[in-house]
Scaffold this motif. Structure first.
Motif, PDB file in Angstrom:
ATOM      1  N   GLY A  21       1.297  -1.202  -0.176  1.00 37.74           N
ATOM      2  CA  GLY A  21       0.022  -0.276   0.633  1.00 37.74           C
ATOM      3  C   GLY A  21       1.082   1.253  -0.188  1.00 37.74           C
ATOM      4  O   GLY A  21       0.850   2.280  -0.305  1.00 37.74           O
ATOM      5  N   LEU A 111      -9.196   2.546  -4.001  1.00 39.10           N
ATOM      6  CA  LEU A 111      -8.952   1.019  -3.267  1.00 39.10           C
ATOM      7  C   LEU A 111     -11.021   1.405  -3.547  1.00 39.10           C
ATOM      8  O   LEU A 111     -11.055  -0.731  -3.406  1.00 39.10           O
ATOM      9  N   GLN A 114     -10.813  -0.836  -6.524  1.00 44.82           N
ATOM     10  CA  GLN A 114     -10.376  -2.311  -6.348  1.00 44.82           C
ATOM     11  C   GLN A 114     -11.441  -3.562  -5.810  1.00 44.82           C
ATOM     12  O   GLN A 114     -11.358  -4.762  -5.966  1.00 44.82           O
ATOM     13  N   ILE A 145     -15.942   1.768   2.352  1.00 44.89           N
ATOM     14  CA  ILE A 145     -14.670   2.355   2.358  1.00 44.89           C
ATOM     15  C   ILE A 145     -14.964   3.798   1.091  1.00 44.89           C
ATOM     16  O   ILE A 145     -14.370   4.938   1.149  1.00 44.89           O
ATOM     17  N   SER A 149     -14.359   6.969   0.952  1.00 36.76           N
ATOM     18  CA  SER A 149     -14.014   8.191   0.140  1.00 36.76           C
ATOM     19  C   SER A 149     -14.460   9.260  -0.083  1.00 36.76           C
ATOM     20  O   SER A 149     -13.687  10.210  -0.597  1.00 36.76           O
TER      21      SER A 149
END
Length: 160
Positions: A21, A111, A114, A145, A149
């Protein structure tokens, strides 16, 4: 009734994941800098030319040591799409890092993308993976997530 023992996670894979990462963040920053000075296509060509030279040197080293003969067989056709997706990733990252999203917003959305794609790959068994029914935990992870974000992108520029 006792449940089967779950093996305890080892520290080394977590360390490798954490390090990857960090390397990914550096890569996005370097590609963004290359994109700023030379454009996103220049950033992609530079990154992939460097990777090509490194791969050729590694393969030459393997053959020189006699280990290259183990490199045989054919990869499935979809495996070659990694180069295409890698090139597009560098181009899009170089463009997004130099936008109001900046580095943290770009990485947060990357992220989220993904995780969403990996859940789709699990659900539909893409790339030879076993099909897996998605759980509420998977949806909650993706939701957190996405929320994180959104916080980074919408409120990340607020100074205290």
């Amino acid at each position: 009734m006792d449940s089967p023992a779950v093996p305890r996670p080892r520290a080394l894979p977590f360390l490798f994941a954490f390090a990857s990462g960090g390397i990914l963040t550096l890569m996005a920053h370097f590609n963004g800098t290359l994109g700023h000075y030379g454009g996103p296509f220049f950033a992609s060509w530079t990154a992939h030319a460097t990777g090509t030279v490194a791969a050729i040197l590694l393969i030459a080293l393997l053959f020189r040591r006699g280990e290259g003969r183990a490199l045989k067989g054919r990869a499935p056709l979809w495996a070659y799409l990694g180069g295409l997706s890698g090139g597009l990733t560098v181009i899009f990252t170089a463009e997004a890092v130099n936008s109001p999203l900046a580095l943290s917003g770009t990485l947060a959305l990357g992220l989220a993308g993904q995780v969403a794609f990996s859940l789709a790959a699990d659900r539909w068994g893409l790339f030879g993976l076993a099909r897996r029914r998605l759980s509420a935990k998977d949806a909650a992870s993706l939701g957190l997530i996405a929320a994180g974000s959104a916080l980074i992108i919408l409120f990340g520029r607020v100074s205290l």
